[in-house]
Scaffold this motif. Structure first.
Motif, PDB file in Angstrom:
ATOM      1  N   MET A 166       0.741  -1.094   0.022  1.00  0.00           N
ATOM      2  CA  MET A 166      -0.337   0.210  -0.554  1.00  0.00           C
ATOM      3  C   MET A 166       0.901   1.051  -0.153  1.00  0.00           C
ATOM      4  O   MET A 166       1.850   1.084   0.672  1.00  0.00           O
ATOM      5  N   GLY A 167       0.677   2.340  -0.866  1.00  0.00           N
ATOM      6  CA  GLY A 167       1.248   3.365  -0.948  1.00  0.00           C
ATOM      7  C   GLY A 167       1.222   4.676   0.192  1.00  0.00           C
ATOM      8  O   GLY A 167      -0.009   4.310   0.656  1.00  0.00           O
ATOM      9  N   LYS A 168       2.189   4.905   0.140  1.00  0.00           N
ATOM     10  CA  LYS A 168       2.174   6.348   1.158  1.00  0.00           C
ATOM     11  C   LYS A 168       2.263   7.547   0.865  1.00  0.00           C
ATOM     12  O   LYS A 168       3.291   7.663  -0.118  1.00  0.00           O
ATOM     13  N   VAL A 169       1.784   8.728   1.035  1.00  0.00           N
ATOM     14  CA  VAL A 169       2.221  10.012   1.003  1.00  0.00           C
ATOM     15  C   VAL A 169       3.108  10.475   1.795  1.00  0.00           C
ATOM     16  O   VAL A 169       2.361  10.622   3.289  1.00  0.00           O
ATOM     17  N   TYR A 170       3.459  11.496   1.568  1.00  0.00           N
ATOM     18  CA  TYR A 170       4.756  11.907   3.203  1.00  0.00           C
ATOM     19  C   TYR A 170       4.189  13.713   3.295  1.00  0.00           C
ATOM     20  O   TYR A 170       4.297  13.743   2.005  1.00  0.00           O
ATOM     21  N   GLN A 171       4.506  14.128   4.298  1.00  0.00           N
ATOM     22  CA  GLN A 171       4.987  15.219   3.942  1.00  0.00           C
ATOM     23  C   GLN A 171       5.965  15.890   3.212  1.00  0.00           C
ATOM     24  O   GLN A 171       5.905  17.191   3.332  1.00  0.00           O
ATOM     25  N   ALA A 172       6.835  15.438   3.660  1.00  0.00           N
ATOM     26  CA  ALA A 172       8.203  15.869   3.108  1.00  0.00           C
ATOM     27  C   ALA A 172       9.084  14.377   2.567  1.00  0.00           C
ATOM     28  O   ALA A 172       9.472  13.700   3.353  1.00  0.00           O
ATOM     29  N   ILE A 173      10.939  15.578   2.507  1.00  0.00           N
ATOM     30  CA  ILE A 173      11.374  13.992   2.135  1.00  0.00           C
ATOM     31  C   ILE A 173      11.841  14.000   3.211  1.00  0.00           C
ATOM     32  O   ILE A 173      13.104  15.299   4.205  1.00  0.00           O
ATOM     33  N   ASP A 174      12.079  13.779   4.227  1.00  0.00           N
ATOM     34  CA  ASP A 174      12.819  12.980   5.537  1.00  0.00           C
ATOM     35  C   ASP A 174      14.260  12.249   5.894  1.00  0.00           C
ATOM     36  O   ASP A 174      14.405  12.180   4.207  1.00  0.00           O
ATOM     37  N   GLU A 175      14.385  12.084   6.029  1.00  0.00           N
ATOM     38  CA  GLU A 175      15.873  11.467   6.492  1.00  0.00           C
ATOM     39  C   GLU A 175      16.243  10.348   4.987  1.00  0.00           C
ATOM     40  O   GLU A 175      17.116   9.622   4.774  1.00  0.00           O
ATOM     41  N   ARG A 176      15.688   9.424   5.529  1.00  0.00           N
ATOM     42  CA  ARG A 176      15.146   8.304   5.153  1.00  0.00           C
ATOM     43  C   ARG A 176      14.657   7.581   3.825  1.00  0.00           C
ATOM     44  O   ARG A 176      15.327   7.031   3.116  1.00  0.00           O
ATOM     45  N   LEU A 177      13.783   8.234   3.704  1.00  0.00           N
ATOM     46  CA  LEU A 177      13.886   9.236   1.958  1.00  0.00           C
ATOM     47  C   LEU A 177      14.823   9.578   1.639  1.00  0.00           C
ATOM     48  O   LEU A 177      14.970   9.631   0.172  1.00  0.00           O
ATOM     49  N   ARG A 178      15.916  10.501   1.371  1.00  0.00           N
ATOM     50  CA  ARG A 178      16.967  11.259   1.224  1.00  0.00           C
ATOM     51  C   ARG A 178      17.800  10.036   1.009  1.00  0.00           C
ATOM     52  O   ARG A 178      18.653  10.540  -0.071  1.00  0.00           O
ATOM     53  N   GLU A 179      18.207   9.617   1.786  1.00  0.00           N
ATOM     54  CA  GLU A 179      19.532   8.083   1.953  1.00  0.00           C
ATOM     55  C   GLU A 179      18.509   7.431   0.874  1.00  0.00           C
ATOM     56  O   GLU A 179      19.139   6.989  -0.470  1.00  0.00           O
ATOM     57  N   PHE A 180      17.383   7.175   0.507  1.00  0.00           N
ATOM     58  CA  PHE A 180      17.094   6.266  -0.520  1.00  0.00           C
ATOM     59  C   PHE A 180      17.507   6.945  -1.907  1.00  0.00           C
ATOM     60  O   PHE A 180      17.808   5.922  -2.564  1.00  0.00           O
ATOM     61  N   ILE A 181      16.595   7.936  -2.305  1.00  0.00           N
ATOM     62  CA  ILE A 181      16.849   9.041  -3.372  1.00  0.00           C
ATOM     63  C   ILE A 181      18.501   8.542  -3.644  1.00  0.00           C
ATOM     64  O   ILE A 181      18.727   9.271  -5.032  1.00  0.00           O
ATOM     65  N   LEU A 182      18.689   8.967  -2.978  1.00  0.00           N
ATOM     66  CA  LEU A 182      20.997   9.710  -2.626  1.00  0.00           C
ATOM     67  C   LEU A 182      21.618   7.634  -3.527  1.00  0.00           C
ATOM     68  O   LEU A 182      22.122   8.022  -3.713  1.00  0.00           O
ATOM     69  N   ALA A 183      20.883   7.111  -2.683  1.00  0.00           N
ATOM     70  CA  ALA A 183      21.770   5.514  -3.144  1.00  0.00           C
ATOM     71  C   ALA A 183      20.922   5.165  -4.565  1.00  0.00           C
ATOM     72  O   ALA A 183      21.805   4.269  -5.156  1.00  0.00           O
ATOM     73  N   GLN A 184      20.236   5.984  -5.708  1.00  0.00           N
ATOM     74  CA  GLN A 184      19.453   4.935  -6.559  1.00  0.00           C
ATOM     75  C   GLN A 184      20.516   5.565  -7.778  1.00  0.00           C
ATOM     76  O   GLN A 184      20.902   7.342  -8.010  1.00  0.00           O
ATOM     77  N   LYS A 197      10.638  -0.801  -4.034  1.00  0.00           N
ATOM     78  CA  LYS A 197      10.191   0.444  -3.656  1.00  0.00           C
ATOM     79  C   LYS A 197      10.041   1.243  -5.099  1.00  0.00           C
ATOM     80  O   LYS A 197      10.992   1.123  -5.227  1.00  0.00           O
ATOM     81  N   VAL A 198       9.186   2.282  -5.099  1.00  0.00           N
ATOM     82  CA  VAL A 198       9.212   3.649  -6.126  1.00  0.00           C
ATOM     83  C   VAL A 198       8.831   4.392  -5.438  1.00  0.00           C
ATOM     84  O   VAL A 198       7.955   4.784  -4.536  1.00  0.00           O
ATOM     85  N   LEU A 199       9.763   5.560  -5.635  1.00  0.00           N
ATOM     86  CA  LEU A 199       8.968   7.052  -5.015  1.00  0.00           C
ATOM     87  C   LEU A 199       9.042   7.985  -6.076  1.00  0.00           C
ATOM     88  O   LEU A 199       9.789   8.104  -6.665  1.00  0.00           O
ATOM     89  N   SER A 242       5.993  10.816  -2.658  1.00  0.00           N
ATOM     90  CA  SER A 242       4.687   9.475  -2.703  1.00  0.00           C
ATOM     91  C   SER A 242       5.829   8.448  -2.939  1.00  0.00           C
ATOM     92  O   SER A 242       6.690   8.197  -3.077  1.00  0.00           O
ATOM     93  N   ASP A 243       4.993   7.010  -2.064  1.00  0.00           N
ATOM     94  CA  ASP A 243       5.785   5.828  -2.347  1.00  0.00           C
ATOM     95  C   ASP A 243       4.809   4.724  -2.906  1.00  0.00           C
ATOM     96  O   ASP A 243       3.510   4.807  -2.459  1.00  0.00           O
TER      97      ASP A 243
END
Length: 183
Positions: A1-19, A88-90, A132-133
């Motif tokens: 199930m997908g989720k909507v986030y308020q912002a890019i938190d540290e966990r999402l930032r790490e995911f983004i930069l790892a791709q 994961k898809v973000l 969102s993811d």
């Protein structure tokens, strides 16, 4: 199930930069014209500037659809897929603008990147309006073998004037005829 986030938190930032690759989608205004999806790569070509702002390095190449569409309406989606690890898809939806390499503001944006490759056309600056993811269960597992060196090698053989001329001549409009540059 997908989720909507308020912002890019540290966990999402790490995911983004790892791709090692991400995808950018834009479309012209109205009900005609071509929707564009572009793969982007080269390690270090994307930076998270704040919880609701990212930027990436835009290099000259076969087209300039993204820049033309951003000039037209600013709509952009940046998508990241996990090709290894947990699925994961973000998606980052937002409003983007291209800050051309000749614009004085470009230098302040480039300060967020380590050693950009030759051939830079612009920095695309995105104000994120939705984060969102989704599960990514259908995304294949793939191994990252490294960046291709063809784009940097192509541009490093050209002078700055040749790069600017290429952008002005070969990247002047989109496939739908939308202008890329002022003038």
């Amino acid at each position: 199930m997908g989720k909507v986030y308020q912002a890019i938190d540290e966990r999402l930032r790490e995911f983004i930069l790892a791709q090692p690759v991400f995808f950018v989608a834009t479309a012209p205004s109205g009900d005609s014209g071509h929707v564009n999806v572009s793969p982007k790569g080269l390690r270090g070509s994307l930076a998270v500037l704040s919880p609701l702002r990212v930027a990436y390095l835009d290099y000259g190449g076969s087209g300039a659809e993204t820049v033309a569409h951003l000039r037209d309406n600013g709509r952009i989606t940046v998508m990241f897929c996990a090709f290894d690890g947990p699925p994961k898809v973000l998606r980052l939806h937002g409003r983007g603008r291209a800050v051309y390499r000749t614009d004085p503001e470009c230098a302040s944006l480039l300060a967020h990147f380590d050693d950009p490759a030759p051939g830079l056309r612009a920095v695309v600056d995105v104000e994120v309006t939705r984060v969102s993811d989704s599960c990514g269960f259908g995304v294949p597992l793939m191994s990252y073998a490294g960046d291709r060196d063809l784009l940097p090698r192509y541009w490093e053989r050209r002078t700055d004037d040749e790069i600017l001329a290429y952008h002005a001549q070969r990247n002047a409009s989109s496939v739908d005829g939308l202008p890329v540059w002022d003038g």
